[in-house]
Design a protein around this motif. Structure first.
Motif, short mmCIF file in Angstrom:
data_model
loop_
_atom_site.label_atom_id
_atom_site.label_comp_id
_atom_site.label_asym_id
_atom_site.label_seq_id
_atom_site.Cartn_x
_atom_site.Cartn_y
_atom_site.Cartn_z
N ARG A 111 86.01 -1.16 -88.28
CA ARG A 111 87.24 -1.58 -87.60
C ARG A 111 88.42 -1.29 -88.51
O ARG A 111 88.34 -1.44 -89.74
CB ARG A 111 87.19 -3.07 -87.28
CG ARG A 111 85.98 -3.48 -86.46
CD ARG A 111 86.22 -3.26 -84.98
NE ARG A 111 87.09 -4.29 -84.43
CZ ARG A 111 87.61 -4.28 -83.21
NH1 ARG A 111 87.35 -3.25 -82.40
NH2 ARG A 111 88.36 -5.25 -82.77
N VAL A 112 89.53 -0.87 -87.92
CA VAL A 112 90.71 -0.48 -88.69
C VAL A 112 91.82 -1.47 -88.44
O VAL A 112 92.11 -1.83 -87.28
CB VAL A 112 91.18 0.94 -88.30
CG1 VAL A 112 92.44 1.31 -89.07
CG2 VAL A 112 90.07 1.95 -88.58
N VAL A 113 92.43 -1.95 -89.52
CA VAL A 113 93.58 -2.84 -89.41
C VAL A 113 94.82 -2.09 -89.87
O VAL A 113 94.77 -1.31 -90.83
CB VAL A 113 93.39 -4.12 -90.26
CG1 VAL A 113 92.27 -4.98 -89.68
CG2 VAL A 113 93.09 -3.79 -91.71
N ASP A 114 95.91 -2.31 -89.18
CA ASP A 114 97.17 -1.61 -89.48
C ASP A 114 97.87 -2.32 -90.63
O ASP A 114 98.72 -3.19 -90.43
CB ASP A 114 98.05 -1.59 -88.23
CG ASP A 114 99.28 -0.71 -88.43
OD1 ASP A 114 99.30 0.06 -89.41
OD2 ASP A 114 100.22 -0.80 -87.61
N HIS A 115 97.47 -1.96 -91.85
CA HIS A 115 98.06 -2.57 -93.05
C HIS A 115 98.30 -1.46 -94.06
O HIS A 115 97.43 -0.62 -94.28
CB HIS A 115 97.12 -3.62 -93.63
CG HIS A 115 97.77 -4.53 -94.64
ND1 HIS A 115 98.08 -4.13 -95.92
CD2 HIS A 115 98.19 -5.82 -94.54
CE1 HIS A 115 98.65 -5.13 -96.57
NE2 HIS A 115 98.72 -6.17 -95.76
N PRO A 116 99.48 -1.44 -94.71
CA PRO A 116 99.80 -0.32 -95.60
C PRO A 116 99.01 -0.31 -96.90
O PRO A 116 98.85 0.74 -97.53
CB PRO A 116 101.29 -0.50 -95.87
CG PRO A 116 101.54 -1.96 -95.65
CD PRO A 116 100.62 -2.37 -94.55
N ALA A 117 98.51 -1.46 -97.34
CA ALA A 117 97.76 -1.51 -98.60
C ALA A 117 96.34 -0.98 -98.38
O ALA A 117 95.79 -1.06 -97.28
CB ALA A 117 97.72 -2.93 -99.14
N ALA A 118 95.78 -0.42 -99.45
CA ALA A 118 94.42 0.13 -99.36
C ALA A 118 93.39 -0.98 -99.48
O ALA A 118 93.41 -1.75 -100.44
CB ALA A 118 94.20 1.15 -100.47
#
Length: 314
Positions: free
Chosen positions: A145-152
């Motif tokens: 699942r992918v979350v829209d967050h700029p940090a890795a």
């Protein structure tokens, strides 16, 4: 009293062995074997320490820790136990103090384990519910699942009915396809081998004794070995270089915080990342089979010895 002395010797020996294992170089060559050794030493220390206290406190029964405990319960019901111990003066009081310490240590260890397990379950359930709202599937990241967050960030949430691998949009930007595949393989290894359950007893010890530096140090040693186990599984499906580069990219990008109870490829400010990278890029020879067999056999022998000492009737 012989059983109390022998159990005390075993408990002290376990502490010495744990320090030696923490300082040893071979665990990185055989992380699976080292994790089992840590588990055996930790369990043997707890059981032998409690057993030594009980064996001394119940020495008047001359039945050992196990038999004495059963006899004490019978006398407690009849009301004869406390009267008999107080009649012995200072020796009887020392027996009662040892029994009390054994009960307290048992409750601390057991309650710490249960409390850690319940807390992890609650946090994971809340995070699973949150992911249903903020995470989405991605065609380039199957099985995650992918979350829209700029940090890795890349981590997994183990569970009985639902387990998930989560990766952030920031991680997708810094990793190429092969590095991403290596990271996903690492997280799936955590889920497949239930590394969260392996680490749970050590995290509960850290929770029970938060101010004891040795407990925190040993927890970090086991956590590093578990990450190495997942690294070894991941490189079977990708190359060591790809996983090492992925770890370096996470470190350079600044790994994002992950929820409690999650197993992350890289945690923020994790000092052991470079040890893992160096191990991947310059691997040592694997631990010889005969050496692993000796360590595993010694671990089994240690646990059997502690069990037998609990039943020595002197």
């Amino acid at each position: 009293m012989v059983s109390a002395a022998l159990l005390t010797l075993v408990a002290v020996s376990c502490l010495i062995a744990m320090e030696a294992l923490h300082r040893a170089k071979w665990p990185s060559r055989g992380p699976y074997t080292a994790v089992i050794a840590w588990q055996a030493l930790g369990l043997a220390w707890g059981v032998s320490t409690i057993g030594a206290l009980l064996a001394y406190g119940l020495s008047s029964y001359r039945l050992g820790a196990a038999g004495g405990s059963m006899a004490m319960l019978a006398d407690l019901i009849s009301g004869d136990f406390l009267l008999a111990e107080f009649s012995q003066g200072l020796e009887g009081i020392s027996h009662l103090a040892a029994i009390t310490l054994a009960v307290i240590l048992t409750l601390v260890l057991f309650c710490g384990l249960v409390a850690s397990f319940i807390q992890v379950l609650r946090v994971r359930r809340r995070h699973h519910d949150l992911l249903e709202l903020v995470a989405s599937d991605h065609p380039d990241v199957p099985g995650a699942r992918v979350v829209d967050h700029p940090a890795a960030a890349a981590y997994c949430l183990p569970g009985v009915l639902r387990s998930q691998v989560v990766i952030s949009a920031g991680a997708l930007e810094v990793l190429d396809n092969r590095e991403l595949a290596a990271v996903l393989a690492h997280e799936h290894a955590h889920l497949r081998q239930r590394h969260d359950l392996v680490l749970l007893p050590f995290s509960s010890l850290k929770r029970a004794f938060p101010r004891v530096h040795l407990v925190r140090t040993y927890y970090e040693s086991v956590a590093l070995l578990i990450e190495m186990c997942a690294d070894d599984q991941a490189v079977r499906k990708s190359s060591s270089r790809e996983l090492a580069m992925a770890l370096l990219r996470f470190g350079a990008a600044g790994a994002a915080p992950v929820p409690a109870g999650a197993m992350a490829a890289v945690r923020p400010a994790e000092p052991s990342v470079m040890r893992r990278v160096d191990r991947l890029l310059r691997p040592d020879d694997e631990l010889p089979y005969h050496a692993g067999a000796v360590i595993m056999g010694s671990s089994a022998f240690l646990l059997a010895t502690v069990t037998c000492l609990w039943n020595i009737p002197v």
